[in-house]
Design an enzyme around this catalytic site. Structure first.
Site, PDB file in Angstrom:
ATOM      1  N   TYR A 113       0.873  -1.177   0.000  1.00  0.00           N
ATOM      2  CA  TYR A 113       0.000   0.000   0.000  1.00  0.00           C
ATOM      3  C   TYR A 113       0.911   1.229   0.000  1.00  0.00           C
ATOM      4  CZ  TYR A 113      -3.498   3.441   1.473  1.00  0.00           C
ATOM      5  OH  TYR A 113      -4.301   4.551   1.546  1.00  0.00           O
ATOM      6  N   ASP A 158      -2.274  -1.544  -3.938  1.00  0.00           N
ATOM      7  CA  ASP A 158      -2.642  -0.174  -4.278  1.00  0.00           C
ATOM      8  C   ASP A 158      -1.336   0.616  -4.302  1.00  0.00           C
ATOM      9  OD1 ASP A 158      -3.519   2.392  -4.528  1.00  0.00           O
ATOM     10  OD2 ASP A 158      -4.698   2.420  -2.672  1.00  0.00           O
ATOM     11  N   HIS A 262     -12.093   1.575  -4.568  1.00  0.00           N
ATOM     12  CA  HIS A 262     -11.320   0.673  -5.430  1.00  0.00           C
ATOM     13  C   HIS A 262     -12.139  -0.592  -5.686  1.00  0.00           C
ATOM     14  CE1 HIS A 262      -7.275   2.636  -4.632  1.00  0.00           C
ATOM     15  NE2 HIS A 262      -7.985   3.101  -3.614  1.00  0.00           N
TER      16      HIS A 262
END
Length: 271
Positions: A113, A158, A262
Site C-alpha cells: 500500500y 494499491d 477501489h
C-alpha cells in the site's frame, strides 16, 4: 496448478466485511490481498475469513490507518514485513508458497500500500508527497524486489500511481494531480524496470484502451463520465510472464452498497 490471486483496497475491512464475503463466495480466489484494512491485527475479522475457507492469514495492521493483509485458502511457507522510509506504518507484507501448498517451485508474493501523497504535488510544500516519492525510490532500490532470472515473484497492491496516459480519464487534466504527475509515474516505472517486472494489466490490455480500478467518492455517480484511474496493480517476475492465463477487473463492485472506491483486480496463473 491453477493459482488465482485478487488485490483489493477495501478501505476498512471491518466496515466492508460483507462485501468481501460476497466477493469471495462468488470469485473464490486462492489468495486475497487487502490494503487499507484500517485495524490492528487483533481486531481483524479472522473468524469470518476462516468460515469462508480462508484459514491462512498474514497481517500487518494498525489502528485507523493503512494496514495490509493476505488471506489464503492454501498455506504459506513463511511471511515477512518490510518497513520503508523509517516509518512503521503497515504498508507491506509478503508471504511465500511452496511444498505446503503443493507448489513445486517457490512462489513469493508481496502486497503493498504505497502512500497516497496528499493533494499538493510538491515535495517541498507537502510532506506526504515527499514521503510518497521516497517510498517509491526505496521500492526501486529494495533488493528483495529484484527477482532473479528463475525467481517466481508477484507484487500486487494499491500503488497509488496511474502510470500511463490511458490509466486515467484525462491525461492532460491530471498531469498536475497527485497519482499521475510525471515524477510519480517516472519513479513507479523505475521501480518496475529495476525488478524487470511485468505489468500484467498492460501486458494483456493494449495501451490504447482505458483501464481503471478506482473512482473517487467525490463524484455523486461514479459512472458519469467514467472518471477513473488505474491505481491497483499486479506485477509478475519474468519467470511468470507466460504463466498468466487470465486477468480481470470487477468494475461492478464500485456500484455495490457502501463500496470501496477501489475494485477487486484478479490474476490467474498456471504455476
Amino acid at each position: 496448478m491453477r493459482f488465482s490471486l485478487t488485490t483489493w483496497n477495501i478501505n476498512s475491512v471491518r466496515l466492508r466485511i460483507e462485501l468481501v464475503a460476497k466477493f469471495l463466495k462468488s470469485a473464490r480466489p486462492d489468495v486475497l490481498c487487502l490494503q487499507e484494512t484500517k485495524c490492528i491485527d487483533d481486531a481483524f475479522p479472522m473468524k469470518r475469513f476462516k468460515r469462508l475457507g480462508y484459514e491462512h492469514v498474514a497481517l500487518n495492521g494498525q489502528k485507523g490507518y493503512h494496514g495490509v493483509a493476505i488471506v489464503s485458502k492454501i498455506p504459506f511457507e513463511s511471511k515477512d514485513i518490510r518497513t520503508f522510509c523509517d516509518k512503521v506504518d503497515s504498508r507491506h507484507i509478503s508471504v511465500s508458497f511452496g511444498e505446503k501448498a503443493n507448489i513445486a517451485k517457490p512462489l513469493v508474493l508481496h502486497n503493498f500500500y504505497v502512500p497516497a501523497g496528499g493533494d499538493v504535488p510538491d515535495p517541498a510544500l507537502n510532506e506526504k508527497f515527499d514521503h510518497k516519492l521516497r517510498f517509491l525510490d526505496e521500492m526501486k532500490a529494495c533488493e528483495p524486489l529484484h527477482p532473479r532470472e528463475d525467481d517466481r515473484h508477484i507484487l500486487v497492491g494499491d500503488l497509488n500511481v496511474a502510470p500511463h496516459e490511458n490509466d486515467v480519464w484525462s491525461h492532460k487534466q491530471l498531469l498536475k494531480v497527485v497519482s499521475h504527475t510525471p515524477i510519480e509515474t517516472e519513479k513507479l516505472q523505475a521501480a518496475l524496470k529495476a525488478g524487470e517486472w511485468i505489468d500484467v494489466a498492460r501486458e494483456r490490455i493494449p495501451m490504447s484502451e482505458k483501464v481503471y480500478t478506482w473512482w473517487s467518492y467525490r463524484s455523486a455517480d461514479w459512472t458519469v463520465g467514467d472518471r477513473g484511474r488505474r491505481l491497483d496493480h499486479i506485477w509478475v517476475s519474468r519467470a511468470l510472464k507466460d504463466a498468466v492465463s487470465d486477468f480481470r477487473i470487477l468494475r461492478d463492485a464500485r456500484s455495490w452498497e457502501r463500496p470501496s472506491d477501489h475494485v477487486p483486480v484478479t490474476v490467474t496463473l498456471e504455476v
